[in-house]
Design a protein around this motif. Structure first.
Motif, short mmCIF file in Angstrom:
data_model
loop_
_atom_site.label_atom_id
_atom_site.label_comp_id
_atom_site.label_asym_id
_atom_site.label_seq_id
_atom_site.Cartn_x
_atom_site.Cartn_y
_atom_site.Cartn_z
N VAL A 39 6.07 16.08 6.88
CA VAL A 39 5.34 14.85 7.22
C VAL A 39 4.61 14.36 5.97
O VAL A 39 3.91 15.13 5.32
CB VAL A 39 4.29 15.14 8.33
N HIS A 40 4.82 13.11 5.62
CA HIS A 40 4.07 12.52 4.51
C HIS A 40 2.86 11.77 5.06
O HIS A 40 3.00 10.97 5.98
CB HIS A 40 4.96 11.57 3.69
N LEU A 41 1.70 12.07 4.49
CA LEU A 41 0.47 11.40 4.92
C LEU A 41 -0.08 10.56 3.78
O LEU A 41 -0.26 11.05 2.65
CB LEU A 41 -0.58 12.45 5.30
N ASP A 57 0.93 7.91 -5.26
CA ASP A 57 1.83 8.92 -5.82
C ASP A 57 1.78 10.20 -5.01
O ASP A 57 0.80 10.48 -4.31
CB ASP A 57 1.46 9.17 -7.29
N HIS A 58 2.87 10.98 -5.13
CA HIS A 58 2.98 12.23 -4.37
C HIS A 58 1.95 13.24 -4.88
O HIS A 58 1.96 13.62 -6.06
CB HIS A 58 4.37 12.84 -4.54
N ASP A 59 1.07 13.65 -3.98
CA ASP A 59 0.20 14.81 -4.22
C ASP A 59 -0.69 14.68 -5.46
O ASP A 59 -1.02 15.70 -6.09
CB ASP A 59 1.04 16.10 -4.30
N LEU A 98 0.81 -1.22 0.00
CA LEU A 98 0.00 0.00 0.00
C LEU A 98 0.85 1.27 0.00
O LEU A 98 0.37 2.33 0.41
CB LEU A 98 -0.96 -0.01 1.20
N HIS A 99 2.09 1.16 -0.48
CA HIS A 99 2.90 2.38 -0.62
C HIS A 99 3.79 2.22 -1.86
O HIS A 99 4.86 1.60 -1.80
CB HIS A 99 3.74 2.60 0.64
N THR A 100 3.32 2.75 -2.97
CA THR A 100 4.04 2.58 -4.25
C THR A 100 3.90 3.85 -5.09
O THR A 100 2.94 4.60 -4.94
CB THR A 100 3.45 1.40 -5.05
N ALA A 117 -2.91 7.83 -2.17
CA ALA A 117 -2.08 9.01 -2.48
C ALA A 117 -1.14 9.23 -1.30
O ALA A 117 -1.38 8.71 -0.21
CB ALA A 117 -2.93 10.26 -2.68
N GLU A 118 -0.04 9.96 -1.54
CA GLU A 118 0.87 10.35 -0.46
C GLU A 118 1.00 11.87 -0.51
O GLU A 118 1.56 12.42 -1.48
CB GLU A 118 2.25 9.70 -0.63
N PHE A 119 0.46 12.54 0.50
CA PHE A 119 0.46 14.00 0.50
C PHE A 119 1.63 14.56 1.31
O PHE A 119 1.92 14.09 2.42
CB PHE A 119 -0.87 14.54 1.06
FE FE Z 1 7.28 9.57 1.59
#
Ligand code: FE
Ligand code: AMP
Ligand code: ZN
Ligand code: FE
Length: 279
Positions: free
Chosen positions: A80-82, A44-46, A12-14, A69-71
């Motif tokens: 901080v990445h959420l 993905d980032h943002d 769950l983190h790609t 998503a990773e904000f």
């Molecule tokens: Fe990150």
């Protein structure tokens, strides 16, 4: 090591080409299936774009895919990445957050390029854009352009010497408060999870995130030792939160991390799937 074929793993983190990964969302689904994964989220980032792009292929191949998503956010000065999961993929509030992040990145990337120029390493925006296959342009793309121009030998070296946090050409850019992102994720029916908590340097920041109402902690993460994982899993349990896991796979951008090396077990994954079906 080979795992039994019925062993449940949901990564769950790609990252895909929608941000700074090197596989397209469809290729990521194919790789997940070939590695025997049961579930996947593309974080993905943002941007929340990859879910819609990957869903048809996931359905075709029988892989359970949930929106992700990773904000990029901050608590005070601490980045901080959420991670966001199981939200409505057409939510206007989250789409607006993504659009604001694109503007932030445009300004921030320009500021980084201006600093590189001052250091005698001019890189044009177009040269960076060449390495970005999607709408989200980040530091890994700048690093790849620096390597292509012969300023530095590798992406890692570019981060270590110039553009990594605290280095001479690092610019944080406009701040997005963690609380705002958490509220927007909740507004979209989703769940907010603290990404790679081991990278947060202050315990007070984790405590603040818990007070802000996060729903989970990424307790299984590639670079954590078993002892560190235990600590985060215990904290999640103590607060009645989900424990998730993922590899932070980026493809060739971070070739030392393979898809599926960290994962979410079946029970929390089912919670996320059920949550998605209810939103
Ligand atoms: Fe990150
Ligand atoms: P940005 O979102 O533009 O701030 O870029 C952050 C991304 O840069 C992270 O998600 C990583 O993928 C990547 N990154 C950070 N540090 C390194 C490093 N030392 N080597 C390669 N990639 C890195
Ligand atoms: Zn990244
Ligand atoms: Fe990530």
């Amino acid at each position: 090591m080979s795992l039994p074929s019925n062993f449940f793993r949901a990564d769950l983190h790609t990252h895909s080409t929608c941000s700074d990964g090197t596989l397209t969302p469809e290729e990521l689904v194919e790789r997940a299936v070939s590695l025997g994964l049961s579930g996947l989220a593309i974080t993905d980032h943002d941007t929340i774009e990859p879910y819609g792009l990957a869903l048809p292929r996931a359905q075709e191949l029988g892989l359970e895919l949930i929106p992700g998503a990773e904000f990029s956010t901050a608590v005070g000065d601490e980045p901080v990445h959420l991670l966001a999961y199981s939200f409505r993929p057409d939510d206007p509030g989250l789409l607006d957050l993504c659009a604001r992040h694109r503007d932030r990145r445009t300004d921030r990337n320009r500021a980084i390029l201006a600093r590189l120029k001052e250091e005698g390493m001019p890189v044009e925006e177009e040269e960076v854009a060449h390495f970005a296959k999607g709408t989200v342009v980040g530091r890994p793309h700048i690093a790849q352009a620096m390597v292509a121009k012969g300023y530095i030998s590798s992406v890692s070296a570019a981060f270590a010497s110039w553009i990594g946090s605290g280095e001479r050409c690092y610019v944080m850019g406009a701040k997005f408060e963690a609380k705002e992102a958490i509220d927007l994720i909740h507004g979209a029916g989703g769940l907010a999870v603290i990404a790679h908590p081991g990278l947060i340097s202050k315990g007070s920041v984790v405590a603040a995130l818990l007070r802000m109402g996060v729903d989970g902690i990424e307790g299984h993460y590639g670079t954590l030792s078993i002892q560190q994982e235990k600590k985060w899993i215990k904290l999640a349990k103590a607060h009645g939160l989900l424990t998730t896991g993922g590899s932070d796979f980026h493809g060739d951008c971070k070739p030392w991390i393979e898809l599926g090396v960290s994962w979410t077990p079946e029970e929390p994954f089912r919670t996320l799937v059920d949550h998605f079906h209810a939103v």
